[in-house]
Design an enzyme around this catalytic site. Structure first.
Site, PDB file in Angstrom:
ATOM      1  N   GLY A  12       0.820  -1.210   0.000  1.00  0.00           N
ATOM      2  CA  GLY A  12       0.000   0.000   0.000  1.00  0.00           C
ATOM      3  C   GLY A  12       0.854   1.261   0.000  1.00  0.00           C
ATOM      4  O   GLY A  12       1.829   1.345   0.741  1.00  0.00           O
ATOM      5  N   THR A 133       5.651   2.470   5.373  1.00  0.00           N
ATOM      6  CA  THR A 133       4.365   1.936   5.810  1.00  0.00           C
ATOM      7  C   THR A 133       3.660   2.943   6.703  1.00  0.00           C
ATOM      8  O   THR A 133       4.280   3.532   7.579  1.00  0.00           O
ATOM      9  CB  THR A 133       4.519   0.603   6.574  1.00  0.00           C
ATOM     10  OG1 THR A 133       3.244   0.223   7.102  1.00  0.00           O
ATOM     11  CG2 THR A 133       5.510   0.701   7.725  1.00  0.00           C
ATOM     12  N   ILE A 134       2.371   3.117   6.475  1.00  0.00           N
ATOM     13  CA  ILE A 134       1.604   3.956   7.394  1.00  0.00           C
ATOM     14  C   ILE A 134       1.426   3.240   8.726  1.00  0.00           C
ATOM     15  O   ILE A 134       1.233   3.881   9.756  1.00  0.00           O
ATOM     16  CB  ILE A 134       0.222   4.338   6.813  1.00  0.00           C
ATOM     17  CG1 ILE A 134      -0.663   3.105   6.598  1.00  0.00           C
ATOM     18  CG2 ILE A 134       0.374   5.134   5.526  1.00  0.00           C
ATOM     19  CD1 ILE A 134      -2.112   3.428   6.267  1.00  0.00           C
ATOM     20  N   ASP A 135       1.523   1.907   8.725  1.00  0.00           N
ATOM     21  CA  ASP A 135       1.271   1.123   9.942  1.00  0.00           C
ATOM     22  C   ASP A 135       2.384   1.240  10.977  1.00  0.00           C
ATOM     23  O   ASP A 135       2.186   0.886  12.135  1.00  0.00           O
ATOM     24  CB  ASP A 135       1.071  -0.348   9.590  1.00  0.00           C
ATOM     25  CG  ASP A 135      -0.178  -0.593   8.762  1.00  0.00           C
ATOM     26  OD1 ASP A 135      -1.089   0.254   8.818  1.00  0.00           O
ATOM     27  OD2 ASP A 135      -0.227  -1.609   8.054  1.00  0.00           O
ATOM     28  N   MET A 178      -6.758   2.304  10.379  1.00  0.00           N
ATOM     29  CA  MET A 178      -6.038   1.186   9.777  1.00  0.00           C
ATOM     30  C   MET A 178      -4.905   0.735  10.691  1.00  0.00           C
ATOM     31  O   MET A 178      -4.496   1.445  11.604  1.00  0.00           O
ATOM     32  CB  MET A 178      -5.514   1.585   8.401  1.00  0.00           C
ATOM     33  CG  MET A 178      -6.623   1.927   7.406  1.00  0.00           C
ATOM     34  SD  MET A 178      -5.999   2.463   5.790  1.00  0.00           S
ATOM     35  CE  MET A 178      -5.592   0.872   5.074  1.00  0.00           C
ATOM     36  N   GLY A 179      -4.397  -0.476  10.411  1.00  0.00           N
ATOM     37  CA  GLY A 179      -3.342  -1.069  11.229  1.00  0.00           C
ATOM     38  C   GLY A 179      -3.875  -2.298  11.931  1.00  0.00           C
ATOM     39  O   GLY A 179      -4.254  -2.239  13.093  1.00  0.00           O
ATOM     40  N   ARG A 180      -3.879  -3.437  11.218  1.00  0.00           N
ATOM     41  CA  ARG A 180      -4.573  -4.619  11.750  1.00  0.00           C
ATOM     42  C   ARG A 180      -3.921  -5.176  13.015  1.00  0.00           C
ATOM     43  O   ARG A 180      -4.604  -5.507  13.974  1.00  0.00           O
ATOM     44  CB  ARG A 180      -4.657  -5.713  10.671  1.00  0.00           C
ATOM     45  CG  ARG A 180      -5.306  -7.002  11.161  1.00  0.00           C
ATOM     46  CD  ARG A 180      -5.944  -7.773  10.048  1.00  0.00           C
ATOM     47  NE  ARG A 180      -7.059  -7.065   9.446  1.00  0.00           N
ATOM     48  CZ  ARG A 180      -8.287  -7.011   9.982  1.00  0.00           C
ATOM     49  NH1 ARG A 180      -8.533  -7.587  11.141  1.00  0.00           N
ATOM     50  NH2 ARG A 180      -9.241  -6.358   9.375  1.00  0.00           N
ATOM     51  N   ARG A 287      -4.106   7.475   4.025  1.00  0.00           N
ATOM     52  CA  ARG A 287      -2.794   7.253   3.413  1.00  0.00           C
ATOM     53  C   ARG A 287      -2.661   7.963   2.070  1.00  0.00           C
ATOM     54  O   ARG A 287      -1.580   7.975   1.479  1.00  0.00           O
ATOM     55  CB  ARG A 287      -2.522   5.752   3.263  1.00  0.00           C
ATOM     56  CG  ARG A 287      -3.239   5.051   2.139  1.00  0.00           C
ATOM     57  CD  ARG A 287      -2.894   3.568   2.153  1.00  0.00           C
ATOM     58  NE  ARG A 287      -3.344   2.887   0.948  1.00  0.00           N
ATOM     59  CZ  ARG A 287      -3.465   1.578   0.816  1.00  0.00           C
ATOM     60  NH1 ARG A 287      -3.192   0.796   1.848  1.00  0.00           N
ATOM     61  NH2 ARG A 287      -3.851   1.031  -0.313  1.00  0.00           N
TER      62      ARG A 287
END
Length: 388
Positions: A12, A133-135, A178-180, A287
């Site tokens: 992503g 990564t945004i996570d 977001m961010g599982r 994002r």
């Protein structure tokens, strides 16, 4: 003789992934040992179709647009790779006189980076990872390019939704981030608060087992006290058995798809507490937003691109560019090289010291860590209620 670079985007995109690409091109243009910078158009799969674009052929005024271009300018993918695929890559690299392979992505991409390094290590082809990564869940680095902008977005969104709820305090709003498996983005919503009592009022992270009874108690208590309540939750909330709090709705060989956590919890509030509730899910907005891009994030992403190519030219391979925070009152970081084997598919989660005891908020330690990354104060808006 100058030799070429290949940049591949994986997974992503972020609001600053193209800033890293710009950094690579910028470094290439001032280094006589580097020839063309090829972009793999469409991600990893483009290597096999040999769909490459020479990015050094563009004028500087066009290339500078990369710093403010959302998503991936050269495209990305989640193309599945197998051992036989990695072996084919080396032949293609040699065909295009590619000596430097730079992969810009998250955990899956860093795993691919490690495998490509192994097949190229004896061929004088240097492989370096650029974290993205945004996570914010890549290991061995203080934080990742892409996260600061996502953090800025969720905080600004929570601040504005919080004002809406304050002005019409008749319901509970559940906002899903977001961010599982890691709660870094969800946690950053806390930066919305300007004073005590501001939204978000509750924050739930996947690093803690979700307790439905305690959640309903928390919501009920706050609703009785103040009316409107904003709750920010992670998409990856799970119960004590490690199962998602929402059932799967579709399964494939590679993935399981779940329903929205925010919708599930909003329905739970209505059903169990009889309180009007609604859900919000910014999702991809967080994002893709260049309007709320963090200037700190953008500059660090650019730095990562510069350092990746510079390190490769200096002979480094099988490494990822990481960030190390310099102790002190003023926020500063310095780049470092991390062996790719220490990164591959290891998820970095929120530490215990960043989460409060009840598991429904973050600590001041987290806020102090995160605040510099969003690039200054959130966009200001005139608020008459501050004077009432």
């Amino acid at each position: 003789m100058s030799q070429n670079v290949l940049v591949v985007h994986g997974g992503g995109p972020t609001a600053v992934i193209n800033a890293s690409l710009y950094g690579v091109i910028e470094e290439a243009k001032r280094n006589p040992e580097v020839g063309k910078v090829y972009g793999a158009i469409g991600g990893t799969g483009a290597i096999f179709s040999e769909t490459f674009l020479d990015l050094t052929s563009f004028e500087d005024d066009k290339l500078k647009l990369l710093l403010h271009t959302p998503a991936s300018a050269i495209g990305s993918s989640r193309y599945p790779l197998y051992e036989k695929d990695y072996e084919k890559m080396a032949e293609i690299f040699r065909k295009y006189d590619i000596k430097y392979v730079l992969l810009n992505g998250g955990n899956g991409t860093m795993d691919a980076c490690g495998h490509i390094y192994e097949v190229c290590r004896n061929l004088d082809i240097r492989v370096v990872g650029i974290p993205k990564t945004i996570d914010n869940d890549i290991a061995m680095t203080d934080h990742c390019p892409g996260y600061g902008s996502a953090a800025r977005y969720i905080a600004a969104s929570a601040q504005e939704v919080g004002e809406d709820i304050k002005s019409l305090p008749i319901h509970v709003c559940i906002m899903e981030a977001m961010g599982r498996n890691a709660g870094w983005i969800t946690a950053a919503s806390a930066l919305a608060r300007r004073k005590q009592g501001d939204a978000p009022h509750l924050i739930y992270l996947p690093e803690r087992n979700f307790n439905e009874t305690e959640f309903l108690e928390d919501v009920s208590r706050l609703y009785e006290k103040q009316g409107g309540v904003l709750v920010v939750v992670s998409e990856g909330l799970h119960n004590a058995n490690g199962e998602s709090i929402v059932p799967p709705i579709f399964k494939t060989e590679r993935a399981v798809y779940y329903g929205d956590v925010s919708s599930h919890l909003a329905n739970l509030v209505v059903k169990e507490l009889g309180i009007k509730a609604r859900s919000e899910k910014p999702g991809l907005c967080g994002r893709a937003s260049v309007a709320l891009q963090s200037p700190v994030d953008r500059e660090e992403a650019r730095m990562a691109g510069i350092q990746a190519l510079r390190s490769a030219v200096e002979g480094k391979s099988g490494v990822m560019i990481g960030f190390e925070r310099i102790p002190g009152d003023i926020y500063q970081i310095q780049p470092k090289l991390v062996p790719i084997k220490e990164v591959m598919l290891y998820e970095r989660k929120m530490p215990d010291t960043y989460i409060n005891e009840r598991g429904n908020d973050v600590t001041e330690e987290f806020i102090n860590w995160c605040k510099p990354l969003i690039g200054g104060d959130l966009p200001e808006f005139l608020n008459f209620r501050d004077y009432i």
